[in-house]
Design a protein around this motif. Structure first.
Motif, short mmCIF file in Angstrom:
data_model
loop_
_atom_site.label_atom_id
_atom_site.label_comp_id
_atom_site.label_asym_id
_atom_site.label_seq_id
_atom_site.Cartn_x
_atom_site.Cartn_y
_atom_site.Cartn_z
N LEU A 76 1.38 -1.46 -0.19
CA LEU A 76 -0.29 0.09 -0.06
C LEU A 76 1.02 1.86 0.02
O LEU A 76 2.03 0.95 0.60
N ILE A 77 0.65 2.20 -0.63
CA ILE A 77 1.18 3.56 -0.48
C ILE A 77 0.05 4.73 -0.52
O ILE A 77 -1.10 4.79 -1.00
N ALA A 78 0.48 5.71 0.30
CA ALA A 78 -0.28 6.14 0.95
C ALA A 78 0.56 8.12 0.60
O ALA A 78 1.59 7.80 1.15
N LYS A 79 -0.60 9.40 1.20
CA LYS A 79 0.60 10.12 1.09
C LYS A 79 0.49 10.24 2.88
O LYS A 79 2.16 10.67 3.61
N TYR A 80 -0.41 10.78 3.38
CA TYR A 80 -0.44 10.63 5.09
C TYR A 80 -0.65 9.66 5.43
O TYR A 80 -2.35 8.33 5.12
N VAL A 81 -0.15 8.53 6.00
CA VAL A 81 -1.06 7.63 7.63
C VAL A 81 -1.53 7.85 9.35
O VAL A 81 -0.91 8.42 9.35
N ASN A 82 -2.95 8.16 9.02
CA ASN A 82 -3.04 8.59 10.17
C ASN A 82 -3.05 7.19 11.37
O ASN A 82 -3.45 6.51 11.24
N GLY A 83 -2.45 7.35 12.42
CA GLY A 83 -2.16 6.85 13.68
C GLY A 83 -3.04 7.18 14.56
O GLY A 83 -2.65 6.30 15.58
N ASN A 84 -3.77 7.80 15.13
CA ASN A 84 -4.34 8.53 15.74
C ASN A 84 -6.52 8.02 15.14
O ASN A 84 -6.52 9.32 15.24
N PRO A 85 -6.57 7.09 14.91
CA PRO A 85 -8.37 6.85 14.55
C PRO A 85 -9.35 7.26 15.24
O PRO A 85 -9.04 6.68 15.99
#
Ligand SMILES: NC(=O)CC[C@H](N)C(=O)O
Length: 354
Positions: A76-85
């Motif tokens: 998977l490629i993402a620009k920003y990954v949110n670690g605090n959903p």
């Protein structure tokens, strides 16, 4: 953790690594859906693919309780990954989920630029890593990797599975089914029998089936052409509903040609026109192959649905047999008027034939 994306044409993107530690090769595609990253990862149709999420913020609502099965998506490629959903259904964040499932990720890259690149050049072979590798090593990995298109055997059930119900017994030829159809039919109270992809027509006939669904799945129809004959026999014996790969296989078994698309349709909101209902629907899609329109001329198949962006074939019916098939994914959960009417129409056809 550093992350590197290396494409077969020599383009390199440097970002950050996330998810499971590793190096993985696959076919690079893009998906424009703004939500649904868990569904993208869990979709068996993505076996062998590395998915670049065009939308920049991925992971916002975390990961809900899902099925416990293997994830076939390669990366998977993402620009920003949110670690605090933030979501009451979330049980973990995307990163934890990817570590658990062994999926390699790269973030911190311009995923819209990557999307534009794929749109220009078509899908590309690619390697992504979050380990310490030189660019020269990655180049070698892509060159040496074997890219296959036959993943169906890895995604199908291994033996016939039955879910008890009443009124109808509907069969599913499982090419890599996502479970949502089984769930929808179960909710309606019907019995469901799921068959391994290479089941013989005798095995199917032994189960007192009233109608058959040929499911979606990974790779190309060509790579499972050995089951074309059975698929044709199924369609000649039962009301049949084909979805995505199932649609392509039905088309192929009735004489049409299936082509690889340049970069496919992958996203949550593709517009499709239904000629029978004279209206458009917004549907989720996830496919890299398509039925060739011209090749339908010498068949008994007729176009029922068309893509409004590029006019490609999105649905077919047979002029005399009870066959309907669609290239897109069935939208089952929205409250808006959606394509669940297709499943209901199929069920009505099955009931009429009983
Ligand atoms: N969703 C699917 O079943 C996809 C079908 C096929 N694997 C394709 O990419 O076209």
């Amino acid at each position: 953790m550093n992350g590197i994306i290396y494409l077969e044409d020599g383009t390199v993107y440097f970002g950050k690594g996330f998810g499971a530690c590793g190096t993985t090769v696959g076919e690079l595609v893009f998906n424009t859906a703004m939500i649904g990253y868990q569904e993208v990862l869990e979709d068996p149709s993505n076996a062998g693919l590395i998915v670049n999420m065009t939308y920049p913020w991925i992971g916002n609502y975390g990961i809900r309780e899902g099925k416990d099965s293997k994830v076939h998506t390669k990366g998977l490629i993402a620009k920003y990954v949110n670690g605090n959903p933030s979501n009451h259904k979330s049980i973990k964040n995307l990163e934890e989920y990817m570590v658990e499932k062994g999926i390699v990720g790269v973030s911190g890259v311009d995923t819209r630029a990557i999307t534009k690149k794929i749109r220009r050049s078509g899908t590309l072979k690619c390697v992504i890593t979050n380990e310490e590798h030189s660019v020269a090593e990655l180049e070698k990995r892509v060159k040496e990797a074997e890219f296959k298109t036959d993943f169906v055997s890895e995604c199908s059930v291994e033996a016939v599975e039955k879910i008890a119900g009443s009124e109808l017994n509907l069969g599913i030829l499982d090419l890599g089914d996502k479970d949502n159809i089984v769930k929808a039919l179960g909710q309606k109270g019907y019995g469901v029998t799921v068959f391994p992809y290479n089941s013989s027509i005798e095995t199917i006939k032994a189960e007192n089936i009233d109608g058959m669904i040929i499911s979606g799945g990974p790779g190309s129809a060509e790579s499972i052409s050995e089951i074309s004959g059975t698929v044709k026999e199924i369609a000649q014996s039962y009301p049949t509903f084909g979805i995505a790969l199932g649609h392509q296989l039905l088309a192929k078994s009735f004489g049409a040609q299936v082509d690889k698309m340049s970069y496919g349709h992958r996203g949550g909101n593709h517009a499709v026109y239904d000629f029978g209902r004279e209206r458009a629907y917004i549907v989720p899609q996830n496919h890299g192959y398509v039925v060739n329109k011209e090749s339908l001329a010498n068949t008994e198949l007729e176009i029922t649905h068309e893509n409004l962006n590029d006019n490609t074939v999105e649905g077919l019916k047979h002029s005399s047999l009870k066959i309907q098939s669609i290239q897109f994914e069935l939208e089952m959960e929205s409250d808006l008027e959606n394509t669940s009417y297709l499943l209901n129409d199929f069920i009505d056809t099955v009931k009429e034939g009983k």
